[in-house]
Motif scaffolding. Structure first.
Motif, PDB file in Angstrom:
ATOM      1  N   GLU A  36      -5.430  13.097   7.863  1.00 24.28           N
ATOM      2  CA  GLU A  36      -5.215  14.164   6.791  1.00 24.28           C
ATOM      3  C   GLU A  36      -5.427  14.039   5.505  1.00 24.28           C
ATOM      4  N   LEU A  37      -5.973  12.875   4.990  1.00 18.96           N
ATOM      5  CA  LEU A  37      -6.199  12.622   3.523  1.00 18.96           C
ATOM      6  C   LEU A  37      -7.225  13.613   3.264  1.00 18.96           C
ATOM      7  N   ASP A  92     -12.590   7.224  18.907  1.00 20.27           N
ATOM      8  CA  ASP A  92     -13.273   7.229  17.527  1.00 20.27           C
ATOM      9  C   ASP A  92     -12.766   6.422  16.626  1.00 20.27           C
ATOM     10  N   ASN A  93     -13.218   6.364  15.333  1.00 24.54           N
ATOM     11  CA  ASN A  93     -12.581   5.860  14.192  1.00 24.54           C
ATOM     12  C   ASN A  93     -12.553   6.650  13.277  1.00 24.54           C
ATOM     13  N   VAL A  94     -11.350   6.770  12.472  1.00 24.50           N
ATOM     14  CA  VAL A  94     -11.250   7.586  10.898  1.00 24.50           C
ATOM     15  C   VAL A  94     -11.476   6.491   9.858  1.00 24.50           C
ATOM     16  N   VAL A  95     -12.198   6.780   8.988  1.00 24.26           N
ATOM     17  CA  VAL A  95     -12.563   6.037   7.944  1.00 24.26           C
ATOM     18  C   VAL A  95     -12.201   6.926   6.489  1.00 24.26           C
ATOM     19  N   ALA A  96     -11.532   6.504   5.803  1.00 26.77           N
ATOM     20  CA  ALA A  96     -11.151   7.148   4.286  1.00 26.77           C
ATOM     21  C   ALA A  96     -11.800   6.392   3.315  1.00 26.77           C
ATOM     22  N   TYR A  97     -12.799   7.000   2.496  1.00 20.36           N
ATOM     23  CA  TYR A  97     -13.442   6.109   1.287  1.00 20.36           C
ATOM     24  C   TYR A  97     -12.944   6.464   0.051  1.00 20.36           C
ATOM     25  N   ALA A  98     -12.699   5.361  -0.759  1.00 20.16           N
ATOM     26  CA  ALA A  98     -12.052   5.740  -1.985  1.00 20.16           C
ATOM     27  C   ALA A  98     -12.553   4.746  -3.073  1.00 20.16           C
ATOM     28  N   ARG A  99     -12.588   5.283  -4.410  1.00 20.26           N
ATOM     29  CA  ARG A  99     -12.924   4.365  -5.396  1.00 20.26           C
ATOM     30  C   ARG A  99     -11.931   4.174  -6.527  1.00 20.26           C
ATOM     31  N   LEU A 100     -12.020   2.907  -6.905  1.00 20.22           N
ATOM     32  CA  LEU A 100     -10.935   2.628  -8.109  1.00 20.22           C
ATOM     33  C   LEU A 100     -11.107   3.493  -9.167  1.00 20.22           C
ATOM     34  N   THR A 101     -10.047   3.935  -9.731  1.00 22.70           N
ATOM     35  CA  THR A 101     -10.070   4.733 -10.804  1.00 22.70           C
ATOM     36  C   THR A 101      -9.024   4.763 -11.911  1.00 22.70           C
ATOM     37  N   ALA A 102      -8.142   3.696 -11.826  1.00 21.22           N
ATOM     38  CA  ALA A 102      -7.170   3.240 -12.533  1.00 21.22           C
ATOM     39  C   ALA A 102      -6.563   1.881 -12.190  1.00 21.22           C
ATOM     40  N   VAL A 103      -5.969   1.102 -12.897  1.00 20.79           N
ATOM     41  CA  VAL A 103      -5.232  -0.105 -12.833  1.00 20.79           C
ATOM     42  C   VAL A 103      -3.978  -0.007 -13.709  1.00 20.79           C
ATOM     43  N   GLU A 104      -2.752  -0.095 -12.862  1.00 17.13           N
ATOM     44  CA  GLU A 104      -1.527  -0.135 -13.461  1.00 17.13           C
ATOM     45  C   GLU A 104      -0.859  -1.657 -13.755  1.00 17.13           C
ATOM     46  N   LEU A 161       0.647  -1.283  -0.134  1.00 16.43           N
ATOM     47  CA  LEU A 161       0.137  -0.059  -0.024  1.00 16.43           C
ATOM     48  C   LEU A 161       1.084   1.294   0.014  1.00 16.43           C
ATOM     49  N   THR A 162       0.626   1.975  -0.886  1.00 15.62           N
ATOM     50  CA  THR A 162       1.405   3.241  -0.947  1.00 15.62           C
ATOM     51  C   THR A 162       0.395   4.548  -1.098  1.00 15.62           C
ATOM     52  N   ILE A 163       0.238   5.541  -0.161  1.00 16.83           N
ATOM     53  CA  ILE A 163      -0.586   6.871  -0.016  1.00 16.83           C
ATOM     54  C   ILE A 163       0.501   7.948  -0.023  1.00 16.83           C
ATOM     55  N   PRO A 164       0.973   8.411  -1.162  1.00 14.97           N
ATOM     56  CA  PRO A 164       2.016   9.535  -1.258  1.00 14.97           C
ATOM     57  C   PRO A 164       1.682  10.728  -0.546  1.00 14.97           C
ATOM     58  N   ALA A 165       0.173  11.130  -0.381  1.00 14.28           N
ATOM     59  CA  ALA A 165      -0.179  12.258   0.283  1.00 14.28           C
ATOM     60  C   ALA A 165       0.262  12.478   1.638  1.00 14.28           C
ATOM     61  N   ILE A 166       0.397  11.156   2.441  1.00 18.15           N
ATOM     62  CA  ILE A 166       0.523  11.032   3.779  1.00 18.15           C
ATOM     63  C   ILE A 166       1.699  10.222   4.241  1.00 18.15           C
ATOM     64  N   ARG A 174     -13.925  10.866   0.175  1.00 15.40           N
ATOM     65  CA  ARG A 174     -14.595  11.284   1.504  1.00 15.40           C
ATOM     66  C   ARG A 174     -13.727  10.930   2.832  1.00 15.40           C
ATOM     67  N   VAL A 175     -13.521  11.590   3.655  1.00 13.36           N
ATOM     68  CA  VAL A 175     -12.951  10.991   5.258  1.00 13.36           C
ATOM     69  C   VAL A 175     -13.486  11.512   6.270  1.00 13.36           C
ATOM     70  N   GLU A 176     -13.928  10.573   7.021  1.00 16.49           N
ATOM     71  CA  GLU A 176     -14.924  10.578   8.230  1.00 16.49           C
ATOM     72  C   GLU A 176     -14.368  10.342   9.278  1.00 16.49           C
TER      73      GLU A 176
END
Length: 216
Positions: free
Chosen positions: A139-140, A203-215, A72-77, A162-164
């Protein structure tokens, strides 16, 4: 359509608890003693040797075959995790958690990242005074990306929308784990205030994301 692996586990917990929200599936990703949260080192957006990677666009209707997540890579954080751990359910129906601060886990009762439905990856915010892999998850922001390397060699690229933050006492199980028309990703950790009496975050932090590309 309900995912055949995920929903039996969710409904079993609901039946056992006799409540609408299956709070036993809420993550308890907290150390026994609180730790200081420090930003992780910035991660490289793409690992070395990926200059020739082909990018294929993906829509919400697309879905990949099942394949275990490997990285898993999340460049922004600044997240770059290798060797994703399998997570199941504990005997009392709660979601297992990774055994150390830096490991990311995949809930095997949900789809694999890239399959249709909500794949679930979890990690600690901190653990025994060590910053966790998801220490900066809160922070996402929408539009930022998470890249999941899969055992079949593909990289599933998800875009956050979305991040909640939710109280663990009111965790929206169906919203987080429920069926989706396309391939999605949930990134989950702890957040909010630390309760010293229980040794848990509230609390819990949940980030929601959608598949937008496949490499490939």
């Amino acid at each position: 359509m309900r995912h055949p692996r995920l929903w039996p586990a969710v409904t079993a917990v609901v039946a056992a608890l006799g409540v609408v929200v299956a709070v036993a599936l809420v993550l308890v990703l907290a150390p026994k003693t609180p730790g200081e949260i420090a930003p992780s080192s910035p991660a490289t957006a793409n690992p070395p040797g990926t200059a020739s990677i082909a990018h294929t666009s993906a829509t919400a209707a697309d879905g990949l075959p099942a394949a275990k997540p490997a990285s898993l890579t999340i460049p922004a954080i600044g997240v770059r995790a290798e060797g994703i751990e399998d997570l199941g359910l504990t005997p009392d129906g709660a979601l297992q958690v990774p055994g150390d601060a830096t490991t990311v886990g995949w809930f095997t009762g949900a789809p694999s990242p890239g399959e249709t439905g909500p794949a679930v990856l979890a990690a600690h915010v901190d653990y025994r005074h060590v910053p966790g892999a998801f220490s900066r998850l809160k922070e996402l922001r929408p539009g930022e990306q998470a890249e999941v390397g899969r055992a079949d060699g593909r990289i599933a690229v998800f875009t956050v929308y979305r991040v909640e933050r939710y109280p663990k006492t009111a965790f929206p199980t169906a919203e987080v784990y429920g069926d989706t028309p396309g391939a999605e990703l949930r990134l989950i950790t702890c957040g909010g205030a630390f309760d010293r009496a229980s040794g848990n975050y509230l609390d819990n932090v949940v980030a929601y994301a959608r598949l937008t590309a496949v490499e490939t």
